[in-house]
Design an enzyme around this catalytic site. Structure first.
Site, PDB file in Angstrom:
ATOM      1  N   ARG A 304       0.783  -1.275  -0.076  1.00  0.00           N
ATOM      2  CA  ARG A 304      -0.116  -0.149   0.030  1.00  0.00           C
ATOM      3  C   ARG A 304       0.851   1.515  -0.007  1.00  0.00           C
ATOM      4  O   ARG A 304       0.509   2.532  -0.579  1.00  0.00           O
ATOM      5  CB  ARG A 304      -1.033  -0.173   1.007  1.00  0.00           C
ATOM      6  CG  ARG A 304      -2.280   0.992   0.891  1.00  0.00           C
ATOM      7  CD  ARG A 304      -3.092   0.796   2.002  1.00  0.00           C
ATOM      8  NE  ARG A 304      -4.347  -0.109   1.664  1.00  0.00           N
ATOM      9  CZ  ARG A 304      -5.391   0.240   0.763  1.00  0.00           C
ATOM     10  NH1 ARG A 304      -5.454   1.625   0.467  1.00  0.00           N
ATOM     11  NH2 ARG A 304      -6.408  -0.554   0.893  1.00  0.00           N
ATOM     12  N   GLU A 706      -9.907   5.747   7.487  1.00  0.00           N
ATOM     13  CA  GLU A 706      -8.438   6.162   7.138  1.00  0.00           C
ATOM     14  C   GLU A 706      -7.990   7.473   6.593  1.00  0.00           C
ATOM     15  O   GLU A 706      -7.133   8.041   7.123  1.00  0.00           O
ATOM     16  CB  GLU A 706      -7.715   4.692   6.551  1.00  0.00           C
ATOM     17  CG  GLU A 706      -7.615   3.574   7.393  1.00  0.00           C
ATOM     18  CD  GLU A 706      -7.142   2.474   6.516  1.00  0.00           C
ATOM     19  OE1 GLU A 706      -7.897   1.904   5.769  1.00  0.00           O
ATOM     20  OE2 GLU A 706      -6.248   1.967   6.762  1.00  0.00           O
TER      21      GLU A 706
HETATM   22  N1  MTE Z   1     -12.096   4.871  14.783  1.00  0.00           N
HETATM   23  C1  MTE Z   1     -12.290   4.690  16.027  1.00  0.00           C
HETATM   24  N2  MTE Z   1     -12.763   5.541  16.678  1.00  0.00           N
HETATM   25  N3  MTE Z   1     -11.399   3.478  16.403  1.00  0.00           N
HETATM   26  C2  MTE Z   1     -10.453   2.867  15.394  1.00  0.00           C
HETATM   27  O1  MTE Z   1     -10.088   1.668  15.889  1.00  0.00           O
HETATM   28  N4  MTE Z   1      -9.922   2.333  13.289  1.00  0.00           N
HETATM   29  C3  MTE Z   1      -9.540   3.288  12.084  1.00  0.00           C
HETATM   30  C4  MTE Z   1     -10.989   3.549  11.531  1.00  0.00           C
HETATM   31  N5  MTE Z   1     -11.401   4.440  12.524  1.00  0.00           N
HETATM   32  C5  MTE Z   1     -10.413   3.214  14.330  1.00  0.00           C
HETATM   33  C6  MTE Z   1     -11.577   4.130  13.925  1.00  0.00           C
HETATM   34  C7  MTE Z   1      -8.974   2.131  11.049  1.00  0.00           C
HETATM   35  S1  MTE Z   1      -7.430   1.516  11.131  1.00  0.00           S
HETATM   36  C8  MTE Z   1      -9.775   1.362  10.129  1.00  0.00           C
HETATM   37  S2  MTE Z   1      -9.371   0.346   9.011  1.00  0.00           S
HETATM   38  C9  MTE Z   1     -11.178   1.818   9.979  1.00  0.00           C
HETATM   39  O2  MTE Z   1     -11.693   2.799  11.195  1.00  0.00           O
HETATM   40  C10 MTE Z   1     -11.855   0.535  10.113  1.00  0.00           C
HETATM   41  O3  MTE Z   1     -13.319   0.581  10.259  1.00  0.00           O
HETATM   42  P1  MTE Z   1     -14.440   0.731   8.903  1.00  0.00           P
HETATM   43  O4  MTE Z   1     -13.793  -0.224   8.081  1.00  0.00           O
HETATM   44  O5  MTE Z   1     -15.811   0.532   9.482  1.00  0.00           O
HETATM   45  O6  MTE Z   1     -14.202   2.164   8.540  1.00  0.00           O
HETATM   46 MO1  MOS Z   2      -7.099  -0.389   9.526  1.00  0.00          MO
HETATM   47  S1  MOS Z   2      -4.949  -0.067   9.438  1.00  0.00           S
HETATM   48  O1  MOS Z   2      -6.801  -1.036   8.000  1.00  0.00           O
HETATM   49  O2  MOS Z   2      -7.253  -1.400  10.483  1.00  0.00           O
END
Ligand code: MTE
Ligand code: MOS
Length: 759
Positions: A304, A706
């Site tokens: 990535r 992200e």
């Molecule tokens: N938001 C919160 N509050 N806590 C988290 O651990 N993880 C992030 C993001 N936002 C996270 C977060 C990461 S690394 C990812 S990949 C995505 O949320 C995953 O959730 P989604 O696929 O539902 O967006």
């Molecule tokens: Mo998020 S780094 O893809 O868990």
């Protein structure tokens, strides 16, 4: 709409791993981890620990019932050190005791004789020794070699970007309970219930159908629990297997910081070539990824980095090469952005260097090279148009020139306090780059009281995915959200899940939930058609729990209809499957169409730097961000705000420090500084991109987890610009994070020069 968990969160009623009521006879695990970063494990003495009060069992590599292997991508990581240790914090022995305290005290009585081997912590050193996790990966577009010859300006340099501690509020942990037939129920704080199930199966030797993994929610994951939740579950599972008793392990913060991997630090070399009108003609980058001692998720993270190495820019000639370098640090892992942010930092550094030498604003170079519709990414996919439109809408809304002017005016009247401004466009691909992972399932039950239960493969970790899943069901059935309950993520209900990662959980699981609900709805409409003597199900509409036929109210409502369907023996349950269409990627050619779509955005970031003390504040981050058609503004804006703050933390103050012995020096919150409420920018303005289009997200919403983190990169360059407003000869190395110490040191060199010449 509010997050469905808000109420229980503020009342302290939400259940995390540590809140699960314990079963009688529960034992507590604690581990002895390697005090050396590299060496031969000559001997291990656990005899004193075994005799210690309250200790039930001590487990070492030889005792494992199954395979001593937890490597997910590559089988290169033992659960417990066997003959060698590869990093400080590597697990060596497990103590099980009747209380947590007894387990911790007993661990202190374990001793190991380790014959030291050479310790490598620098990825460039590992590269020189050819110690790579996987063969190098590369992207090629056009021909950089010839293209550089035609460039008017060429700049070369080096950029370093450090790691980041996940610092989820809830530390890692697991709790296992023995079940019938020698099986296990595993409660885990994991983003990947299936990964935990697979890992537990491997280490215990049990088949996967005897292992139930259940996840209520996480107190944050941020990528750190995508693969790195496995070890703790495996430890508890082995403990339960060997003692037939429940086993719990919730890590203390310092254990968690010491024993788990972090965002990958990278060191990179770049070469950028521009022509007279500031078009980037050619770009070369070589990335040295600090993988740590085992693969973990380093290979896909490395990939990535390449996918996002040109960020939002169209560059016709690109050669990007990436090496995953093995070092004696804890295996580094996924962290919000998954290697993408590191790639973006490098090209932004190259642009900054070019701008400074050409004496033009970096934003002129950025603007001149934004992706246009159908521009080709180095990996073959073509761009949508929003890179330019999000920049233009942001400029229209916020007036970039005005912000720069205000900073310049301020600076001309202020000697030591300087303001800096930077622009940060972001383009982030949505989908797992490993195509087969882009699938999800959902299980929906409608009960005869009219309530609805939803289970999916998505894990709630604060990002609001459960709220979105409930919204999907509520919308398809046209019911109030209170009628829907999204349940735990459980491998017995939903099998073979992809981890909740790549920002794709809402898209994938939301689409699966939509399909399940629509299938049940279609059945209910068939029943209604018979009851109402309707000709066509299309004439039947459900609205707020009432049933309309050709726009007219009927005697039927949701509850009555559901019960009638049950009487007619029509299924009120559905298990559905969704797989993203149209995506593919071939590493043979390093070309394809890996992403369902991209998320675009542009932000302006302003900072104030105190050039006497080196300290700074981020004044504002203002962004036009592409949400698609947002499903939940409150949740999505929360993601943007949180992402920005986490990105600023990574770029400015969070400094992961290992010494040459591979010992983590920033091993507690006293030595590792994360943004608190006081370091949050005073202003975060978010405007949704207006020209969003149909896309493959759920109800055309776009993934949001992200991408906003990467706006934080702008803070780094804004600080740099403020420093250069103070002294334009200052040329600090591109080396993130820009801690207050680094700001001061880069200024101090110049001030001392000034003092020598007697100013
Ligand atoms: N938001 C919160 N509050 N806590 C988290 O651990 N993880 C992030 C993001 N936002 C996270 C977060 C990461 S690394 C990812 S990949 C995505 O949320 C995953 O959730 P989604 O696929 O539902 O967006
Ligand atoms: Mo998020 S780094 O893809 O868990």
């Amino acid at each position: 709409m509010k997050n469905v968990d808000s109420r229980s969160h503020v009342r302290g009623e939400s259940v995390y791993l540590d809140d699960i009521p314990l079963v009688q006879g529960t034992l507590y695990a604690c581990v002895f981890d390697s005090p050396h970063a590299h060496g031969i494990l000559k001997s291990l003495d656990t005899s004193e620990a075994e005799k210690a009060e309250g200790v039930v069992k001590v487990i070492t590599a030889q005792d494992l019932p199954g395979e001593n292997q937890i490597g997910g991508v590559i089988p290169d990581e033992p659960l417990l050190a066997d003959d060698e240790v590869h990093f400080q914090g590597m697990l060596v022995a497990i103590v099980l005791a009747v209380s947590e305290e007894a387990a911790r005290l007993a661990v202190k009585k374990i001793t190991a004789e380790i014959e030291p081997l050479e310790i490598v912590t620098d990825p460039r050193v590992a590269y020189a020794k050819n110690d790579l996790i996987v063969p190098p990966k590369a992207f090629h577009l056009g021909d950089t070699h010839t293209a550089f010859r035609a460039c008017d300006h060429i700049f070369e340099g080096r950029a370093d970007v450090n790691g980041q501690e996940h610092l989820y509020i809830e530390t890692q942990g697991a709790y296992t309970i023995p079940t019938e037939a020698g099986g296990l129920r595993v409660y885990s704080s994991t983003q990947g219930p299936t990964a935990v199930q697979r890992c537990v199966s491997r280490v215990t030797g049990l088949p996967m159908h005897l292992i139930e993994v259940d996840v209520q929610r996480l107190g944050g994951g941020f990528g750190g629990k995508e693969d790195q939740a496995n070890a703790w579950a495996a430890i508890c599972a082995v403990g339960t297997m060997l003692t037939k008793r429940p086993v719990k392990y919730a890590l203390h913060r310092m254990e968690d910081m010491r024993m788990t991997g972090k965002r990958h630090p990278y060191s990179a070399d770049y070469k950028i070539g521009l022509n007279k009108d500031l078009k980037i003609v050619a770009y070369e980058a070589v990335f040295y990824q600090n993988a740590g001692a085992a693969a973990d998720l380093s290979p896909p993270v490395l990939e990535r980095t390449l996918f996002h190495c040109t960020n939002s820019y169209y560059v016709p000639n690109v050669t990007a090469t990436a090496y995953s370098c093995r070092t004696n640090l804890p295996p580094n892992t996924a962290f919000r952005g998954f290697g993408g942010p590191q790639g973006m930092f490098v090209i932004e550094s190259a642009i900054a260097q070019a701008a400074e030498h050409l004496n033009v604003p970096a934003s002129d170079i950025q603007r001149a090279n934004l992706l246009q519709v159908d521009d080709e990414f180095p990996y073959g996919q073509l761009a949508e148009s929003e890179a330019v439109t999000s920049w233009e809408q942001a400029d229209g809304a916020f007036d970039f020139a005005r912000h720069q002017r205000e900073a310049d005016e301020f600076n001309s009247n202020s000697k030591y306090i300087k303001k800096g401004v930077a622009l940060m466009p972001v383009c982030f691909g949505i989908s797992f780059t490993k195509t087969p992972m882009n699938q999800a399932r959902s299980l929906v039950h409608v009960y005869t009281d009219g309530s609805v239960a939803v289970s999916t493969g998505a894990v709630e970790m604060g990002q609001g995915v459960n709220t979105k899943m409930a919204q999907v069901a509520a919308r398809v059935f046209s019911l109030p959200i209170e009628r829907i309950k999204v349940h735990t993520t459980n491998t017995l209900r939903i099998a073979n899940t992809s981890p909740t990662a790549a920002s794709a959980a809402a898209d994938l699981n939301g689409r699966a939930t939509q399909i399940a609900c629509e299938t049940i709805l279609a059945r209910l409409k068939e029943v209604a058609k018979g009851l109402l003597g309707a000709e066509n199900t299309a004439d039947i509409v459900f609205e707020n729990g009432f049933i309309f036929h050709k726009g007219e109210p009927t005697d039927w409502d949701w509850l009555k209809l559901v019960n009638e369907a049950q009487m007619q023996r029509v299924s009120l349950s559905e298990h559905s499957h969704y797989a993203t269409a149209g995506i593919h990627f071939d590493w043979g050619t390093a070309k394809g169409h890996p992403f369902a779509y991209h998320v675009y955005g542009a932000a302006i970031v302003g900072v104030t730097v105190d050039c006497l003390r080196g300290i700074y504040e981020v004044d504002y981050v203002k962004t036009v961000h592409d949400f698609g058609h947002t499903m939940n503004k409150a949740v999505d804006y929360g993601q943007v705000e949180g992402g920005i703050v986490q990105g600023i933390g990574w770029m400015t103050m969070e400094e992961v420090v290992y010494d040459e012995q591979g010992k983590l020096r920033s091993n507690a919150l006293s030595t590792y500084k994360i943004p608190d409420i006081y370091s949050v920018p005073k202003t975060i303005d978010i405007i949704p991109l207006e020209t969003s289009r149909e896309n493959l997200g759920v109800f055309s919403s776009k993934a949001v987890g992200e991408p906003p983190l990467m706006y934080g990169i702008g803070a780094y360059f804004a600080i740099r610009n403020a420093i250069r407003a103070y002294n334009s000869t200052v040329d600090p190395a591109f080396d993130a994070p820009f801690t207050a110490e680094k700001v001061l040191m880069s200024l101090y060199r110049e001030i001392s020069k000034e003092m020598k010449v007697g100013k």
